[in-house]
Design a protein around this motif. Structure first.
Motif, PDB file in Angstrom:
ATOM      1  N   GLY A 184       0.816  -1.215   0.000  1.00 28.18           N
ATOM      2  CA  GLY A 184       0.000   0.000   0.000  1.00 28.18           C
ATOM      3  C   GLY A 184       0.848   1.263   0.000  1.00 28.18           C
ATOM      4  N   GLY A 208      -2.712  -0.655  -9.634  1.00 24.84           N
ATOM      5  CA  GLY A 208      -2.435  -1.547  -8.510  1.00 24.84           C
ATOM      6  C   GLY A 208      -1.069  -2.186  -8.634  1.00 24.84           C
ATOM      7  N   SER A 265      -2.209  -4.309  -3.759  1.00 27.17           N
ATOM      8  CA  SER A 265      -2.858  -3.090  -3.299  1.00 27.17           C
ATOM      9  C   SER A 265      -3.475  -2.409  -4.515  1.00 27.17           C
ATOM     10  CB  SER A 265      -1.864  -2.153  -2.604  1.00 27.17           C
ATOM     11  OG  SER A 265      -2.558  -1.199  -1.819  1.00 27.17           O
ATOM     12  N   ASP A 266      -4.577  -1.706  -4.319  1.00 23.76           N
ATOM     13  CA  ASP A 266      -5.368  -1.139  -5.413  1.00 23.76           C
ATOM     14  C   ASP A 266      -5.854   0.235  -4.952  1.00 23.76           C
ATOM     15  OD1 ASP A 266      -7.132  -0.759  -7.548  1.00 23.76           O
ATOM     16  OD2 ASP A 266      -8.485  -2.396  -6.995  1.00 23.76           O
ATOM     17  N   ILE A 275      -9.564  -7.730  -1.137  1.00 20.64           N
ATOM     18  CA  ILE A 275      -8.275  -7.771  -1.841  1.00 20.64           C
ATOM     19  C   ILE A 275      -7.249  -8.460  -0.944  1.00 20.64           C
ATOM     20  CG2 ILE A 275      -7.794  -5.395  -1.035  1.00 20.64           C
ATOM     21  CD1 ILE A 275      -6.152  -5.013  -3.639  1.00 20.64           C
ATOM     22  N   THR A 297      -9.112  -7.205   4.452  1.00 27.32           N
ATOM     23  CA  THR A 297      -8.616  -6.062   3.676  1.00 27.32           C
ATOM     24  C   THR A 297      -9.541  -5.886   2.476  1.00 27.32           C
ATOM     25  OG1 THR A 297      -7.022  -7.613   2.723  1.00 27.32           O
ATOM     26  CG2 THR A 297      -6.185  -6.074   4.365  1.00 27.32           C
ATOM     27  N   ALA A 319     -10.962  -3.009  -0.768  1.00 21.79           N
ATOM     28  CA  ALA A 319     -10.779  -1.782  -1.551  1.00 21.79           C
ATOM     29  C   ALA A 319     -12.132  -1.077  -1.626  1.00 21.79           C
ATOM     30  CB  ALA A 319     -10.275  -2.113  -2.947  1.00 21.79           C
ATOM     31  N   GLU A 327     -10.248   5.743  -4.574  1.00 23.63           N
ATOM     32  CA  GLU A 327     -10.154   4.387  -4.008  1.00 23.63           C
ATOM     33  C   GLU A 327      -8.896   4.227  -3.168  1.00 23.63           C
ATOM     34  OE1 GLU A 327      -9.303   1.379  -6.966  1.00 23.63           O
ATOM     35  OE2 GLU A 327      -9.980  -0.241  -5.653  1.00 23.63           O
ATOM     36  N   THR A 376      -7.058   0.889  -0.586  1.00 28.21           N
ATOM     37  CA  THR A 376      -7.105  -0.404   0.084  1.00 28.21           C
ATOM     38  C   THR A 376      -7.031  -0.143   1.586  1.00 28.21           C
ATOM     39  OG1 THR A 376      -6.005  -1.471  -1.781  1.00 28.21           O
ATOM     40  CG2 THR A 376      -5.878  -2.602   0.352  1.00 28.21           C
ATOM     41  N   SER A 405      -3.143   2.530   1.510  1.00 28.63           N
ATOM     42  CA  SER A 405      -2.557   3.082   0.280  1.00 28.63           C
ATOM     43  C   SER A 405      -2.520   4.616   0.282  1.00 28.63           C
ATOM     44  CB  SER A 405      -3.313   2.547  -0.944  1.00 28.63           C
ATOM     45  OG  SER A 405      -4.707   2.736  -0.801  1.00 28.63           O
TER      46      SER A 405
END
Ligand code: MG
Length: 259
Positions: free
Chosen positions: A17, A97, A105-106, A171, A198, A200, A233, A235, A247
């Motif tokens: 992240g 990501g 991570s996204d 995620i 976790t 997103a 967005e 994560t 993130s």
């Protein structure tokens, strides 16, 4: 399948992240009138690989690029293109990501291109704020659809459309895991959130109608009324108390008042 991460796995997702937060910060610095959406993608891939990560979007379901770069009425899944040149007044969403040591991570950000209208800046700012409102409900013991209700409770006052055809997601070692994380009020509560899940969270907010359609390229979603759309967005890690946003940079967390 919903996966609960061990503390060790959470640590790797934390590292992923932080790298992704740095990628987005670097990309923010290159957004300006005159560059193409392909320029953004190329920079994105180079930065991600520079951190010894794999760009998770590249080849995912056949997607041709490392970043989805969506301009104006494009909601998500914009395909980078050398001929799509950003113009003053555009808004551009970058969704990308990373995979770090097998963990994903996204995150997505929407940026102004040069000087933009006040109403479009409001859309960007309120979309980001809706994420922070939403994650206040992302606490162990609550249900996943409490997040979307909190997003909608905030967004409804502006007369915007909340996209319903696309939602957030769990995620982990996979980019898209269960559960789905809607950004709107649902009749059902969804699963109960548990510590070390976790997810997103990614509100997609349209200036006009909530309705979207897919373009003939088989990827890109646009608002059906072609009004502008913003996306934000991150994560996040579910905890007993307020969630940790994985993130974001430390200075961004401080700015937005989150963990
Ligand atoms: Mg996502």
């Amino acid at each position: 399948m919903v996966t609960i991460k061990s503390d060790q796995e959470v640590e790797l997702m934390r590292e992923a992240g932080l790298i992704l937060a740095k990628v987005h910060k670097e990309l923010e610095g290159i957004v300006r009138p005159g560059i193409s959406t392909l320029d953004i993608d190329k920079a994105c891939e180079k930065i991600i690989r520079g951190y010894n990560c794999i760009p998770s979007f590249k080849g995912y379901g056949g997607f041709p690029a490392s970043a989805c770069v969506s301009v104006n009425e494009e909601v998500v899944h914009g395909i980078p293109c050398k001929d799509r040149i950003l113009q003053e007044g555009d808004i551009v969403s970058i969704d990308t990501g990373v995979i770090w040591k097998g963990w994903q991570s996204d995150a997505a950000r929407t940026h102004a291109v040069g000087k933009i209208s006040g109403e479009h800046q409001d859309l960007i700012d309120r979309t980001r704020e809706s994420f922070f409102r939403g994650i206040k409900a992302a606490v162990a013991g609550n249900h996943v659809n409490d997040i979307g209700r909190a997003v909608e409770d905030y967004i409804s006052q502006f007369g915007y459309g909340i996209v319903e055809d696309l939602v957030g997601h769990g995620i982990g070692q996979e980019m898209h895991e269960d559960p789905e994380v809607p950004n709107f009020t649902c009749a059902r509560r969804g699963i109960r959130l548990r510590k070390n899940m976790t997810i997103a969270v990614e509100p997609m907010i349209n200036m006009g109608t909530y309705a979207v359609e897919e373009l003939d390229n088989g990827w890109t979603f646009v608002s059906t009324d072609r009004k502008y759309s913003a996306h934000y967005e991150n994560t996040i890690l579910i905890r007993e108390g307020e969630p940790e946003v994985l993130s974001l940079l430390p200075e961004e967390k401080k700015l937005y008042g989150v963990l």
